[in-house]
Design an enzyme around this catalytic site. Structure first.
Site, PDB file in Angstrom:
ATOM      1  N   ASP A  27       0.674  -1.069   0.011  1.00 43.26           N
ATOM      2  CA  ASP A  27      -0.147  -0.084  -0.189  1.00 43.26           C
ATOM      3  C   ASP A  27       0.935   1.419   0.070  1.00 43.26           C
ATOM      4  OD1 ASP A  27      -1.974  -1.956   0.542  1.00 43.26           O
ATOM      5  OD2 ASP A  27      -1.935  -1.429   2.730  1.00 43.26           O
ATOM      6  N   SER A 164     -13.260  -0.190   1.266  1.00 42.89           N
ATOM      7  CA  SER A 164     -12.655  -1.480   0.924  1.00 42.89           C
ATOM      8  C   SER A 164     -13.921  -2.473   1.071  1.00 42.89           C
ATOM      9  CB  SER A 164     -11.623  -1.771   1.847  1.00 42.89           C
ATOM     10  OG  SER A 164     -11.311  -3.421   1.955  1.00 42.89           O
ATOM     11  N   GLU A 201     -11.374  -1.547  -3.534  1.00 41.76           N
ATOM     12  CA  GLU A 201     -10.882  -0.990  -2.405  1.00 41.76           C
ATOM     13  C   GLU A 201      -9.684   0.112  -2.937  1.00 41.76           C
ATOM     14  OE1 GLU A 201      -9.565  -3.938   0.277  1.00 41.76           O
ATOM     15  OE2 GLU A 201      -7.776  -4.561  -1.296  1.00 41.76           O
TER      16      GLU A 201
END
Length: 316
Positions: A27, A164, A201
């Site tokens: 991420d 998400s 997401e």
């Protein structure tokens, strides 16, 4: 959201993005201050990397030494110190970093905010100040308060895009002083696959040539070489949508133009961020992918992102 002045004078299309060094990242999001680049990513206390050239990366000290105390009220099941999915943005001279506290597969989650006036850990003013709670979700909600992304619209209003699975991706207007939800602001769902589970997401919105582009991740992350993550995009004239893909399919009905589905080595690319050079003439896509040649470990990727004559992004 980003400050293009950070990348002034940088032509991303002329750089060699053969990354080296400490590249474990999940991420990731990128920023630049002066001549130094920074990546923030999921990890214990929020992982931080730095680079002098955007190519060679080293790990820095985490932002937090332990889980913020405020988070325990909203996510009492959290029993480890990994903080997820940071988003970094320079706005009005302040770096805003939103982060997520959650447990895997549940929507008892919360988004927090921490600020700084510099990213340079050697600067005398370097100090992360935790501003605490921003928004949360519970098992009774049909959304998941993780994967935050800050975007300031063309009228100067700040918004938070997040979400998400569950009911899809959300957008909420922020108070420009607190940078938390404005009084009376309502959540608006702007993207959904209408599936069960709703495998969407990690939104990231940028503005270019009259359109807001929302990049999102479809399918499943976090499974190493069995991950099925892929990156898609849609666009809208209005930040609140509706967003449509290249074929005119609404992102509220599963639409999304494919940007990257990976290859035999780089599996499951996703949770991306997009950044423009200071003159907005070049851009990069920043994401993680699972390296099949390195035990499926999540690995930082940075690649040039091009735009066709109709304004649609692609990797070339």
């Amino acid at each position: 959201m980003f400050n293009s002045e950070s990348f002034k004078g940088v032509n991303f299309y002329e750089m060699n993005w053969d990354l080296k060094g400490q590249l474990w990242a999940h991420d990731p999001v990128i920023s630049k201050e002066g001549d130094r680049w920074y990546v923030f990513h999921t990890g214990k206390g929020i992982g931080v990397k730095s680079s002098e050239d955007g190519v060679n990366w080293k790990q820095e000290k985490s932002i937090f030494s332990s889980l913020p105390e405020w988070a325990k009220e909203y996510v009492p099941e959290k029993d480890e110190e990994s903080i997820w999915a940071p988003d970094i943005a320079l706005h009005n001279g302040v770096y805003y970093l939103y982060y997520s506290v959650s447990t895997f597969g549940k929507n008892t989650s919360a988004i927090g905010l921490v600020t700084n006036t510099t990213l340079d850990p050697n600067h005398p003013d370097y100090k992360w100040e935790d501003k605490g709670y921003v928004i949360h979700s519970t098992a009774e909600d049909n959304y998941n308060a993780i994967d935050a992304n800050l975007i300031v619209d063309q009228e100067g209003r700040p918004w938070l895009n997040f979400g998400s699975f569950w009911g899809g991706l959300q957008l909420i207007e922020l108070d420009p002083v607190t940078m938390k939800p404005a009084d009376g602001a309502e959540l608006k769902t702007i993207s959904s696959r209408c599936l069960e589970p709703n495998t969407i997401e990690a939104p990231f919105i940028v503005h270019r040539d009259g359109y807001y582009y929302q990049f999102v991740s479809f399918d499943f992350c976090c499974r190493g070489v069995d991950s099925t993550y892929n990156i898609v995009v849609g666009r809208s004239k209005d930040i609140t949508g509706p967003y449509f893909d290249k074929n005119g399919v609404s992102m509220m009905e599963g639409g999304g133009t494919l940007i990257d589905k990976g290859d035999d080595r780089w599996i499951g690319p996703g949770h991306c961020a997009v950044f423009f050079s200071g003159d907005a003439e070049s851009s990069i896509l920043v994401n993680h992918a699972y390296d099949a040649e390195n035990e499926g470990k999540p690995t930082l990727q940075i690649r040039p992102l091009y735009w066709d004559e109709n304004g649609w992004p692609h990797l070339g």
